[in-house]
Scaffold this active site. Structure first.
Site: not given
Ligand code: ADP
Length: 447
Positions: A116, A159, A290, A292, A338
């Site tokens: 990330k 994260k 993503n 894919r 879905r």
């Molecule tokens: P993963 O790769 O585990 O799916 P993501 O970075 O795509 O992680 O985040 C998954 C979800 O977490 C997002 O769709 C959102 O709902 C929430 N999220 C991620 N980052 C943030 C943020 N900075 N603020 C608020 N919600 C977040």
């Protein structure tokens, strides 16, 4: 001689890939686990190979077994679908090393985008708007870490750089929680991903989830198929998706779309992909890419008439494909529900025999599913049974068409989230397009 594609997945996406292969006169090999002998696409494939027992670790995630199946059948290329090994850079690399075409971007690009911090850095270099935060080295002392966090400002998110699938992240409301949350996240990340690098992001409180579908050939051509809105979610799992995303600031959108294409060209992206954003108060914030196909790809196909899976195959196999943004004409609105095998209230999975079922149909209705009367839904895999997709001139008529499709559709024998969809489609907030990613689990379920 026509090329042979091994489909390394199951369920609806395996069937979707098989249909695309047939249209392109490609031969198909369907792999399956011993718990999946009744899958519909097995009857339609040219060859089938059992790659292991029902447990996904021993079958659909079993790299040596899948590569042996590809060798045994003299396949040319491997189609990963979504989930399982679709974003596993090591798998893509081993396909490449064994002489099979991996139908997706290169293992190098998958690896970069799977980390990330690296992905955020590459996005930033292409002027993609990112979530403000801190992604540098974490200092040693608690005081110095607290200082950085205060600059990002609370609430914030910790994260894991290697995180995925909703794991490896934590919201921190105030400074008193910071150090303990940081230690917990690092420990979890180390255990789950073998990498405890973490970073901070501002927590975006009530955003919508907007994503951009891209298609690129790795040779300098890249186009977008517009946006999707996937804000109706439960535990980060999307339930309803639609295209295009409505009520978006056009100026931010245009610069974001162009920046997405710049990124694709900069990293020589080859294949299809999705850039996911949080969107709040007119601003986009990139969260991840993503590399894919996504479950919700049909809504973009329906508003553009562009076959995304065929494009994946053509790009990977070097078949002719012209990518010209001018040729993409956006038309109307599309929505996907879905249908999962789960209790509509408790969300507990509901595997078992489908005694009877009837698919919806009619003008503007698409039904992507592997289920049939007599099919036994196995307990080992994710609960997605079917995707109902409706297309119409406006969002309002799309919702009407979906309600009618849901009325027609029935499944007997197991529970599904059918009634949840009916309630959501009649919900005022949803109909006014005023929901965000917290709505379903918050005010809607609390009603
Ligand atoms: P993963 O790769 O585990 O799916 P993501 O970075 O795509 O992680 O985040 C998954 C979800 O977490 C997002 O769709 C959102 O709902 C929430 N999220 C991620 N980052 C943030 C943020 N900075 N603020 C608020 N919600 C977040």
């Amino acid at each position: 001689m026509s090329k042979k594609i091994l489909i390394a997945n199951r369920g609806e996406i395996a069937l979707r890939a098989l249909r695309a292969c047939k249209e392109l006169d490609l031969k198909t090999v369907a792999i399956y686990s011993s718990g999946d002998k009744e899958l519909k696409h097995l009857r339609l494939a040219d060859e089938t190979v059992c790659v292991g027992p029902a447990s996904p670790l021993e079958s659909y995630l079993n790299i040596p077994s899948i590569l042996s199946a590809a060798e045994l059948t003299r396949s040319d290329a491997i189609y990963p679908g979504y989930g399982f090994l679709a974003e596993d850079a090591d798998f893509a690399e081993r396909c490449e090393a064994s002489g099979f075409v991996f139908i997706g971007p290169s293992s190098d690009v998958i690896r970069k985008m799977g980390d990330k911090i690296t992905a955020k850095g590459l996005a930033e270099d292409s002027n993609i708007p990112i979530v403000p935060g801190y992604k540098g080295d974490m200092p040693e002392t608690d005081e110095a870490i607290k200082k950085i966090a205060a600059e990002v400002s609370y609430p914030l998110m910790i994260k894991a750089s290697a995180g995925g699938g909703g794991r490896g992240m934590r919201v921190v409301q105030e400074e008193s929680e910071l150090i303990s949350s940081l230690q917990l996240t690092k420990q979890e990340a180390k255990n789950a991903f073998g990498n405890d690098t973490i970073y901070f992001e501002k927590f975006i409180q009530n955003p919508r989830h907007i994503e951009v579908q891209i298609v690129a050939d790795g040779k300098g051509s890249a186009i977008h198929l517009g946006t999707r809105d996937c804000s109706m979610q439960r535990r980060h799992q999307k339930i309803i998706e639609e295209a295009p995303a409505l009520d978006i600031c056009q100026e931010s959108l245009e610069t974001t779309l162009q920046a997405c294409l710049t990124l694709c060209r900069n990293i020589q992206y080859s294949g299809v992909g999705t850039l996911e954003f949080l969107y709040e108060n007119g601003a986009f914030y990139f969260i991840e890419m993503n590399t894919r196909i996504q479950v919700e790809h049909p809504v973009s196909e329906m508003i553009t008439g562009f076959d995304i899976v065929k494009a994946q195959l053509k790009i990977a196999l070097g078949m002719e494909l012209t990518l010209d943004q001018q040729e993409i004409i956006f038309r109307g609105h599309a929505m996907e529900c879905r249908i999962n095998a789960e209790d509509p209230e408790t969300f507990v999975p509901s595997p078992g025999v489908i005694n009877k079922m009837h698919p919806p149909g009619g003008f503007g209705v698409r039904f992507d599913s592997h289920i049939y009367s007599g099919y036994v839904v196995p307990p080992h895999y994710d609960s997605l049974l079917a995707k109902i997709i409706t297309t119409a001139n406006t969002r309002e008529s799309c919702i009407k068409r979906m309600l009618s499709a849901l009325d027609e559709f029935f499944v007997e024998g197991i529970s599904t989230n059918h009634s949840l969809h009916q309630k959501l489609l009649e919900d005022k907030t949803f109909c006014k397009n005023e929901h965000n990613i917290n709505y379903l689990e918050g005010s809607f379920l609390e009603k």
